[in-house]
Design a protein around this motif. Structure first.
Motif, PDB file in Angstrom:
ATOM      1  N   GLU A   7       6.580  16.631  76.527  1.00  0.00           N
ATOM      2  CA  GLU A   7       7.335  15.532  77.106  1.00  0.00           C
ATOM      3  C   GLU A   7       8.617  15.326  76.320  1.00  0.00           C
ATOM      4  OE1 GLU A   7       5.064  11.989  77.641  1.00  0.00           O
ATOM      5  OE2 GLU A   7       3.249  13.138  78.031  1.00  0.00           O
ATOM      6  N   GLU A   8       9.690  15.064  77.035  1.00  0.00           N
ATOM      7  CA  GLU A   8      10.989  14.900  76.388  1.00  0.00           C
ATOM      8  C   GLU A   8      11.056  13.688  75.476  1.00  0.00           C
ATOM      9  OE1 GLU A   8      14.322  15.071  78.945  1.00  0.00           O
ATOM     10  OE2 GLU A   8      13.597  16.840  79.994  1.00  0.00           O
ATOM     11  N   ASN A   9      10.217  12.701  75.698  1.00  0.00           N
ATOM     12  CA  ASN A   9      10.334  11.475  74.917  1.00  0.00           C
ATOM     13  C   ASN A   9       9.504  11.488  73.639  1.00  0.00           C
ATOM     14  OD1 ASN A   9       7.910  11.342  76.262  1.00  0.00           O
ATOM     15  ND2 ASN A   9       8.051   9.183  76.730  1.00  0.00           N
ATOM     16  N   LEU A  10       9.047  12.656  73.205  1.00  0.00           N
ATOM     17  CA  LEU A  10       8.348  12.740  71.931  1.00  0.00           C
ATOM     18  C   LEU A  10       9.330  13.058  70.819  1.00  0.00           C
ATOM     19  CD1 LEU A  10       4.990  14.624  72.605  1.00  0.00           C
ATOM     20  CD2 LEU A  10       5.340  12.218  72.108  1.00  0.00           C
ATOM     21  N   CYS A  11       9.080  12.454  69.682  1.00  0.00           N
ATOM     22  CA  CYS A  11       9.910  12.662  68.502  1.00  0.00           C
ATOM     23  C   CYS A  11       9.017  13.237  67.414  1.00  0.00           C
ATOM     24  CB  CYS A  11      10.483  11.322  68.063  1.00  0.00           C
ATOM     25  SG  CYS A  11      11.452  11.419  66.563  1.00  0.00           S
ATOM     26  N   VAL A  12       9.565  14.161  66.642  1.00  0.00           N
ATOM     27  CA  VAL A  12       8.801  14.803  65.579  1.00  0.00           C
ATOM     28  C   VAL A  12       9.450  14.458  64.244  1.00  0.00           C
ATOM     29  CG1 VAL A  12       7.931  16.987  64.691  1.00  0.00           C
ATOM     30  CG2 VAL A  12       8.259  16.697  67.148  1.00  0.00           C
ATOM     31  N   SER A  13       8.628  14.063  63.276  1.00  0.00           N
ATOM     32  CA  SER A  13       9.134  13.775  61.939  1.00  0.00           C
ATOM     33  C   SER A  13       8.159  14.339  60.919  1.00  0.00           C
ATOM     34  CB  SER A  13       9.318  12.273  61.733  1.00  0.00           C
ATOM     35  OG  SER A  13       8.071  11.616  61.805  1.00  0.00           O
ATOM     36  N   LEU A  55      13.191  19.117  59.684  1.00  0.00           N
ATOM     37  CA  LEU A  55      12.756  17.720  59.704  1.00  0.00           C
ATOM     38  C   LEU A  55      12.924  17.035  58.359  1.00  0.00           C
ATOM     39  CD1 LEU A  55       9.615  18.135  61.971  1.00  0.00           C
ATOM     40  CD2 LEU A  55      11.850  17.189  62.604  1.00  0.00           C
ATOM     41  N   ASP A  56      13.428  17.764  57.354  1.00  0.00           N
ATOM     42  CA  ASP A  56      13.722  17.155  56.050  1.00  0.00           C
ATOM     43  C   ASP A  56      14.753  16.044  56.185  1.00  0.00           C
ATOM     44  OD1 ASP A  56      12.076  18.391  54.259  1.00  0.00           O
ATOM     45  OD2 ASP A  56      13.535  19.900  53.649  1.00  0.00           O
ATOM     46  N   ASP A  57      15.771  16.290  56.997  1.00  0.00           N
ATOM     47  CA  ASP A  57      16.898  15.359  57.103  1.00  0.00           C
ATOM     48  C   ASP A  57      16.616  14.143  57.961  1.00  0.00           C
ATOM     49  OD1 ASP A  57      18.428  17.053  55.516  1.00  0.00           O
ATOM     50  OD2 ASP A  57      19.117  18.180  57.257  1.00  0.00           O
ATOM     51  N   ARG A  58      15.961  14.373  59.089  1.00  0.00           N
ATOM     52  CA  ARG A  58      15.756  13.271  60.026  1.00  0.00           C
ATOM     53  C   ARG A  58      14.759  13.691  61.092  1.00  0.00           C
ATOM     54  NH1 ARG A  58      19.196  14.504  64.712  1.00  0.00           N
ATOM     55  NH2 ARG A  58      20.409  16.327  64.146  1.00  0.00           N
ATOM     56  N   PRO A  59      14.153  12.726  61.769  1.00  0.00           N
ATOM     57  CA  PRO A  59      13.293  13.069  62.905  1.00  0.00           C
ATOM     58  C   PRO A  59      14.153  13.640  64.032  1.00  0.00           C
ATOM     59  CG  PRO A  59      13.041  10.756  62.280  1.00  0.00           C
ATOM     60  CD  PRO A  59      14.175  11.298  61.493  1.00  0.00           C
ATOM     61  N   LEU A  60      13.550  14.466  64.842  1.00  0.00           N
ATOM     62  CA  LEU A  60      14.242  15.038  65.993  1.00  0.00           C
ATOM     63  C   LEU A  60      13.379  14.909  67.231  1.00  0.00           C
ATOM     64  CD1 LEU A  60      15.586  18.341  64.412  1.00  0.00           C
ATOM     65  CD2 LEU A  60      16.991  16.479  65.293  1.00  0.00           C
ATOM     66  N   ALA A  61      14.028  14.696  68.350  1.00  0.00           N
ATOM     67  CA  ALA A  61      13.311  14.729  69.617  1.00  0.00           C
ATOM     68  C   ALA A  61      12.766  16.140  69.805  1.00  0.00           C
ATOM     69  CB  ALA A  61      14.244  14.347  70.761  1.00  0.00           C
ATOM     70  N   LEU A  62      11.574  16.245  70.327  1.00  0.00           N
ATOM     71  CA  LEU A  62      10.908  17.531  70.455  1.00  0.00           C
ATOM     72  C   LEU A  62      11.742  18.543  71.240  1.00  0.00           C
ATOM     73  CD1 LEU A  62       8.314  19.031  69.731  1.00  0.00           C
ATOM     74  CD2 LEU A  62       7.342  18.221  71.860  1.00  0.00           C
ATOM     75  N   LEU A  95      -2.286  19.926  60.565  1.00  0.00           N
ATOM     76  CA  LEU A  95      -2.310  19.965  59.094  1.00  0.00           C
ATOM     77  C   LEU A  95      -1.824  18.655  58.475  1.00  0.00           C
ATOM     78  CD1 LEU A  95      -0.913  23.561  58.515  1.00  0.00           C
ATOM     79  CD2 LEU A  95      -3.264  22.773  58.098  1.00  0.00           C
ATOM     80  N   GLY A  96      -1.292  17.764  59.298  1.00  0.00           N
ATOM     81  CA  GLY A  96      -0.791  16.489  58.796  1.00  0.00           C
ATOM     82  C   GLY A  96       0.582  16.583  58.158  1.00  0.00           C
ATOM     83  N   LEU A  97       1.305  17.684  58.413  1.00  0.00           N
ATOM     84  CA  LEU A  97       2.626  17.870  57.817  1.00  0.00           C
ATOM     85  C   LEU A  97       3.743  17.275  58.663  1.00  0.00           C
ATOM     86  CD1 LEU A  97       2.175  21.497  56.491  1.00  0.00           C
ATOM     87  CD2 LEU A  97       2.145  19.369  55.183  1.00  0.00           C
ATOM     88  N   ILE A  98       3.482  17.098  59.948  1.00  0.00           N
ATOM     89  CA  ILE A  98       4.445  16.426  60.830  1.00  0.00           C
ATOM     90  C   ILE A  98       3.693  15.408  61.674  1.00  0.00           C
ATOM     91  CG2 ILE A  98       6.018  18.399  60.922  1.00  0.00           C
ATOM     92  CD1 ILE A  98       4.970  18.949  63.762  1.00  0.00           C
ATOM     93  N   GLU A  99       4.446  14.510  62.260  1.00  0.00           N
ATOM     94  CA  GLU A  99       3.886  13.513  63.156  1.00  0.00           C
ATOM     95  C   GLU A  99       4.694  13.508  64.436  1.00  0.00           C
ATOM     96  OE1 GLU A  99       2.245  10.128  60.139  1.00  0.00           O
ATOM     97  OE2 GLU A  99       4.377  10.084  60.603  1.00  0.00           O
ATOM     98  N   CYS A 100       4.006  13.421  65.557  1.00  0.00           N
ATOM     99  CA  CYS A 100       4.667  13.321  66.848  1.00  0.00           C
ATOM    100  C   CYS A 100       4.440  11.907  67.370  1.00  0.00           C
ATOM    101  CB  CYS A 100       4.089  14.327  67.827  1.00  0.00           C
ATOM    102  SG  CYS A 100       4.360  16.040  67.352  1.00  0.00           S
TER     103      CYS A 100
END
Length: 108
Positions: A7-13, A55-62, A95-100
């Motif tokens: 989905e376009e409205n997901l963000c990953v950090s 993703l070090d710098d900022r969250p990004l939309a998927l 793995l818990g390294l990113i969050e959506c």
């Protein structure tokens, strides 16, 4: 994550568990990454490593993250197979390294 991740409205950090990762390059396109918070060591390919580093710098939309990964790898837009990209995102999430999460309107 599955199809919902597309989905376009997901963000990953990056998740808090991904702080303090120790990186070592191995061969041409492999990275050994030690996760101090869990005492686990992972082997990531170039696209997976690029996801974490971007993703070090900022969250990004998927939907934008895939484009940024392709650029970081020097690939043309669309060269990274969607199935491979979503598999890597799903695995990093497991793995818990990113969050959506649901993206705010200002995250792109």
């Amino acid at each position: 994550m599955g199809d919902a991740a597309r989905e376009e409205n997901l963000c990953v950090s990056r998740a808090a568990a991904s702080s303090g990762l120790l990186w070592r390059s191995w061969e041409d396109d492999l990275y050994i990454v030690h996760q101090a918070s869990s005492a686990e060591t992972h082997v990531f390919n170039g696209p997976t490593a690029a996801i974490l580093r971007l993703l070090d710098d900022r969250p990004l939309a998927l939907d934008n993250l895939k484009t940024h990964v392709e650029e970081a790898l020097g690939a043309q837009r669309g060269d990274l197979a969607e199935a491979d990209f979503y598999f890597a995102v799903h695995r990093l999430d497991e793995l818990g390294l990113i969050e959506c999460v649901q993206a705010a309107d200002d995250v792109r």
